[in-house]
Design a protein around this motif. Structure first.
Motif, PDB file in Angstrom:
ATOM      1  N   THR A  56       0.835  -1.042   0.406  1.00 51.87           N
ATOM      2  CA  THR A  56      -0.145  -0.383  -0.244  1.00 51.87           C
ATOM      3  C   THR A  56       0.637   1.505  -0.088  1.00 51.87           C
ATOM      4  O   THR A  56       1.027   2.546  -0.605  1.00 51.87           O
ATOM      5  N   ARG A  67       1.855  -1.252  -7.565  1.00 45.45           N
ATOM      6  CA  ARG A  67       0.053  -1.028  -7.536  1.00 45.45           C
ATOM      7  C   ARG A  67      -0.128  -2.405  -8.378  1.00 45.45           C
ATOM      8  O   ARG A  67      -1.701  -2.640  -7.956  1.00 45.45           O
ATOM      9  N   ALA A  71      -2.776  -4.415  -6.434  1.00 54.29           N
ATOM     10  CA  ALA A  71      -4.647  -4.595  -7.465  1.00 54.29           C
ATOM     11  C   ALA A  71      -4.917  -6.325  -7.332  1.00 54.29           C
ATOM     12  O   ALA A  71      -5.869  -6.593  -6.936  1.00 54.29           O
ATOM     13  N   LEU A  74      -6.034  -7.815  -4.108  1.00 58.96           N
ATOM     14  CA  LEU A  74      -7.416  -6.987  -4.006  1.00 58.96           C
ATOM     15  C   LEU A  74      -8.587  -7.811  -4.757  1.00 58.96           C
ATOM     16  O   LEU A  74      -9.200  -7.699  -3.780  1.00 58.96           O
ATOM     17  N   ASP A  84     -11.493  -5.781  -3.217  1.00 57.18           N
ATOM     18  CA  ASP A  84     -11.924  -5.321  -3.571  1.00 57.18           C
ATOM     19  C   ASP A  84     -11.665  -4.739  -5.005  1.00 57.18           C
ATOM     20  O   ASP A  84     -10.600  -3.871  -5.693  1.00 57.18           O
ATOM     21  N   PRO A  86     -12.793  -2.725  -7.833  1.00 58.32           N
ATOM     22  CA  PRO A  86     -12.909  -0.924  -8.061  1.00 58.32           C
ATOM     23  C   PRO A  86     -11.470  -0.785  -7.765  1.00 58.32           C
ATOM     24  O   PRO A  86     -11.105   0.014  -8.581  1.00 58.32           O
ATOM     25  N   ARG A  87     -10.868  -1.089  -6.549  1.00 54.24           N
ATOM     26  CA  ARG A  87      -9.933  -0.270  -6.271  1.00 54.24           C
ATOM     27  C   ARG A  87      -8.595  -0.854  -6.895  1.00 54.24           C
ATOM     28  O   ARG A  87      -7.763  -0.434  -7.346  1.00 54.24           O
ATOM     29  N   ALA A  90      -8.399   0.562 -10.796  1.00 55.09           N
ATOM     30  CA  ALA A  90      -8.298   2.139 -10.613  1.00 55.09           C
ATOM     31  C   ALA A  90      -7.234   1.903 -10.741  1.00 55.09           C
ATOM     32  O   ALA A  90      -6.216   2.434 -11.549  1.00 55.09           O
ATOM     33  N   LEU A  91      -6.345   1.033  -9.951  1.00 51.48           N
ATOM     34  CA  LEU A  91      -4.614   0.208  -9.458  1.00 51.48           C
ATOM     35  C   LEU A  91      -3.867   0.101 -10.666  1.00 51.48           C
ATOM     36  O   LEU A  91      -3.339   0.619 -11.690  1.00 51.48           O
TER      37      LEU A  91
END
Length: 267
Positions: A56, A67, A71, A74, A84, A86-87, A90-91
């Protein structure tokens, strides 16, 4: 009669006792297996959370490798409710925009609907625009490495082969064949035995037989090539040789826009 009756009774009791012991034994084994499975799940989740915590800070600082690793962590929980997506997406978008190959490969798989081991929403067949963008990302990733493995587990991406597959889905057979050839020439990405069996199959169409034999020729596996050629008509063999030579030229020409990846692959 009494002796026989007693014998039958004792036999019946013995069978019941054995059945009971067997039944409780199975229950005990099932309980042990369940406990082991639950422990493995807890250990895997603890490892995932540790990787999330480790990656992180660097991800927040903009490091594309961090990143991408974050990802992956996640969207790889054993319990999908803990993911997660969506996160993670985005990454991956951020890392792919930094021209990081592993992020491009993963995002390309997601957009083409191929990322079966990642817990992200996907469609198959994918939306045409997503398919086009996903293929482009896979092609860029293929210039940097033959294979990507973003973290622990069996999930990995071979971008040239996946791009070839998705170009076929997009209705672009010539480009699909070129990228299959690239995967072989650059990465050895083909099973010669499988190609040989396909080329010799009586169920394959003539044009597919020629293409398969041409791809087999590109592998350089002398034994498999010789055996397949011996089993096929001379005109098919000649056509495949011409196509193989043409594919080599196409691969070389394609390297102007999509350079060959270095042989040393990314971790």
């Amino acid at each position: 009669m009494t002796f026989l009756s007693d014998s039958r009774a004792r036999g019946g009791m013995l069978i019941l006792a054995l059945a009971f012991i067997g039944g409780t034994g199975c229950v005990a084994i099932d309980a042990v297996n369940k406990n082991r499975y639950e422990r493995q799940k807890r250990d895997a989740e603890a490892d995932r959370q540790r990787r999330i915590a480790e990656q992180t800070p660097a991800a927040a600082a903009g490091d594309p490798a961090a990143r991408t690793a974050l990802a992956y962590a996640l969207v790889s929980a054993s319990d999908r409710r803990q993911d997660d997506a969506p996160r993670a997406l985005a990454l991956l978008e951020q890392a792919a925009a930094q021209d990081y190959g592993m992020a491009q490969a993963m995002l390309g798989e997601i957009l083409t609907g191929s990322a079966v081991f990642l817990h992200v929403p996907r469609r198959f067949p994918p939306d045409p625009r997503a398919l086009t963008r996903g293929i482009a990302l896979l092609q860029r990733a293929a210039t940097k490495a033959c294979s990507y493995r973003p973290g622990p587990g069996i999930y990995h991406v071979e971008p040239a082969q996946r791009a070839a597959q998705m170009l076929g889905v997009a209705g672009l057979p010539d480009e699909s064949l070129l990228w299959r050839a690239r995967g072989i020439v650059h990465c050895g990405g083909a099973n010669a035995g499988y190609l040989a069996s396909q080329a010799e199959s009586k169920y394959i169409k003539p044009v597919e037989r020629t293409e398969t034999l041409a791809l087999l020729t590109l592998t350089g596996n002398a034994k498999a090539i010789a055996e397949a050629r011996a089993a096929l008509p001379a005109d098919t063999v000649a056509a495949a040789e011409r196509l193989a030579a043409d594919l080599r030229r196409q691969v070389a020409a394609s390297e102007r826009d999509y350079p060959a990846p270095p042989r040393k692959e990314l971790p």
